[in-house]
Design a protein around this motif. Sequence first.
Motif, short mmCIF file in Angstrom:
data_model
loop_
_atom_site.label_atom_id
_atom_site.label_comp_id
_atom_site.label_asym_id
_atom_site.label_seq_id
_atom_site.Cartn_x
_atom_site.Cartn_y
_atom_site.Cartn_z
N MET A 1 -24.19 -53.67 66.02
CA MET A 1 -23.06 -52.75 66.16
C MET A 1 -22.01 -53.05 65.08
O MET A 1 -21.65 -54.22 64.89
N PRO A 2 -21.51 -52.06 64.37
CA PRO A 2 -20.49 -52.30 63.34
C PRO A 2 -19.19 -52.82 63.94
O PRO A 2 -18.93 -52.66 65.13
N ASN A 3 -18.37 -53.43 63.09
CA ASN A 3 -17.06 -53.94 63.50
C ASN A 3 -16.14 -52.77 63.83
O ASN A 3 -15.92 -51.89 63.00
N PHE A 4 -15.59 -52.76 65.06
CA PHE A 4 -14.80 -51.61 65.48
C PHE A 4 -13.57 -51.40 64.61
O PHE A 4 -13.30 -50.28 64.16
N CYS A 5 -12.79 -52.44 64.40
CA CYS A 5 -11.53 -52.26 63.67
C CYS A 5 -11.77 -51.74 62.26
O CYS A 5 -11.03 -50.87 61.78
N GLN A 6 -12.79 -52.24 61.60
CA GLN A 6 -13.11 -51.75 60.26
C GLN A 6 -13.50 -50.28 60.31
O GLN A 6 -13.04 -49.48 59.47
N GLU A 7 -14.34 -49.93 61.27
CA GLU A 7 -14.81 -48.55 61.39
C GLU A 7 -13.67 -47.60 61.77
O GLU A 7 -13.55 -46.49 61.26
N ALA A 8 -12.84 -48.05 62.69
CA ALA A 8 -11.73 -47.19 63.15
C ALA A 8 -10.73 -46.94 62.03
O ALA A 8 -10.23 -45.82 61.86
N LEU A 9 -10.42 -47.97 61.26
CA LEU A 9 -9.49 -47.80 60.15
C LEU A 9 -10.07 -46.87 59.10
O LEU A 9 -9.37 -45.98 58.58
N ALA A 10 -11.35 -47.04 58.79
CA ALA A 10 -11.99 -46.18 57.80
C ALA A 10 -11.98 -44.72 58.25
O ALA A 10 -11.73 -43.81 57.45
N ALA A 11 -12.23 -44.50 59.55
CA ALA A 11 -12.27 -43.13 60.07
C ALA A 11 -10.89 -42.49 60.09
O ALA A 11 -10.77 -41.26 60.09
N GLN A 13 -8.28 -43.37 57.87
CA GLN A 13 -7.54 -43.83 56.70
C GLN A 13 -6.52 -42.82 56.18
O GLN A 13 -5.39 -43.19 55.85
N LYS A 14 -6.90 -41.56 56.13
CA LYS A 14 -5.96 -40.55 55.60
C LYS A 14 -4.73 -40.45 56.49
O LYS A 14 -3.58 -40.42 55.99
N LEU A 15 -4.93 -40.39 57.80
CA LEU A 15 -3.80 -40.36 58.73
C LEU A 15 -3.00 -41.65 58.66
O LEU A 15 -1.76 -41.64 58.72
N TRP A 16 -3.71 -42.77 58.57
CA TRP A 16 -3.06 -44.09 58.51
C TRP A 16 -2.09 -44.16 57.33
O TRP A 16 -0.93 -44.52 57.48
N ASP A 17 -2.60 -43.78 56.16
CA ASP A 17 -1.77 -43.83 54.95
C ASP A 17 -0.59 -42.87 55.03
O ASP A 17 0.49 -43.16 54.50
N ALA A 18 -0.79 -41.73 55.69
CA ALA A 18 0.28 -40.74 55.81
C ALA A 18 1.48 -41.31 56.55
O ALA A 18 2.63 -40.93 56.27
N ASN A 19 1.25 -42.24 57.48
CA ASN A 19 2.36 -42.85 58.21
C ASN A 19 3.30 -43.59 57.27
O ASN A 19 4.52 -43.53 57.43
N PHE A 20 2.75 -44.28 56.29
CA PHE A 20 3.59 -45.03 55.33
C PHE A 20 4.41 -44.09 54.45
O PHE A 20 5.49 -44.45 54.01
N ASN A 21 3.87 -42.91 54.20
CA ASN A 21 4.53 -41.97 53.31
C ASN A 21 5.45 -41.00 54.03
O ASN A 21 6.08 -40.14 53.39
#
Length: 223
Positions: A1-11, A13-21
Motif C-alpha cells: 500500500m502506498p504512503n498515505f500522506c505522500q499520496e494525499a499531498l500529491a492528489a 497539490q494544486k489546491l495545497w499550493d493555492a492556500n499559500f498564494n
Amino acid sequence: MPNFCQEALAASQKLWDANFNHPFVQALADGSLDLKIFKGYVIQDAYYLQSFGAAHALAAYKATTSDLAIRFGQGLVDTFQSELELHGSFIKDLEISQTDLDAFTPSPNAYAYSNHMRLAGHDQDMAFILATLLPCYWLYEEIGHYLAEHRPDNPFYNRWIDTYSSDWFSENVRQMKDLMDQLAADKSPEEFAALIHAFKQSVYYEYMFWDDAYYQRDWAVEE
C-alpha cells in the motif's frame, strides 16, 4: 500500500499550493491584512475549532486501543488548551466585543467545513476522521513556517505565526501524519481512495475558509 500522506499531498497539490498564494495569507506575510478581516477570521476560527475538537472526541470514542484513544484525546486537549487560548487572547486584545460575538454567524464555508468534520466523526472510522482533520494540522504548520520567513511588522500576526511555526506544533503534526499513515496502511484500494478524497475536500475547505474571511462573505446571493 502506498504512503498515505505522500499520496494525499500529491492528489491535492494544486489546491495545497493555492492556500499559500491566497490574498489572506499573502497579506499576513507582508503585514497589510486589514485588522477588521483578521478579527472576523478569529471569530470564525473559534467556531471552527469547536467542530475540530468534537471530531477528535468522536475519534477517541471509536478508538480500538487505549493508545489510539489517548492520541486523539490529546489532540482534543491541545485544541482547546492551545488554539482556543490563542483565539481567546486575540478576542481580548483586539477588543472583540460581546456584541460582535452575539452577532456572529458562521460563513458558508466555515459552516460546511465544520459539518464535513462532524459528519466524518459521526459516520466514519478513525482513519476517515483523521483524513478530514489532517489538512488543518499539516497546512497550518507549513504556512506557519512560510510566514515565519517574512515576519510582518504586526504583533498580532506574529503571535499567530509563532503558534503554528513552533516546535511543539510541528511535533504534533508529525505524530498525526505518522498516525494517518498507520491507519491507512491496511485499507482496501477503494477505502484508501475515499480517504484521499476526504483529505482533498478538507484542503479545499481550508482555501475557502481564507476566502470567506478575506472577502467577508455571508449568506447573501450576488446578482
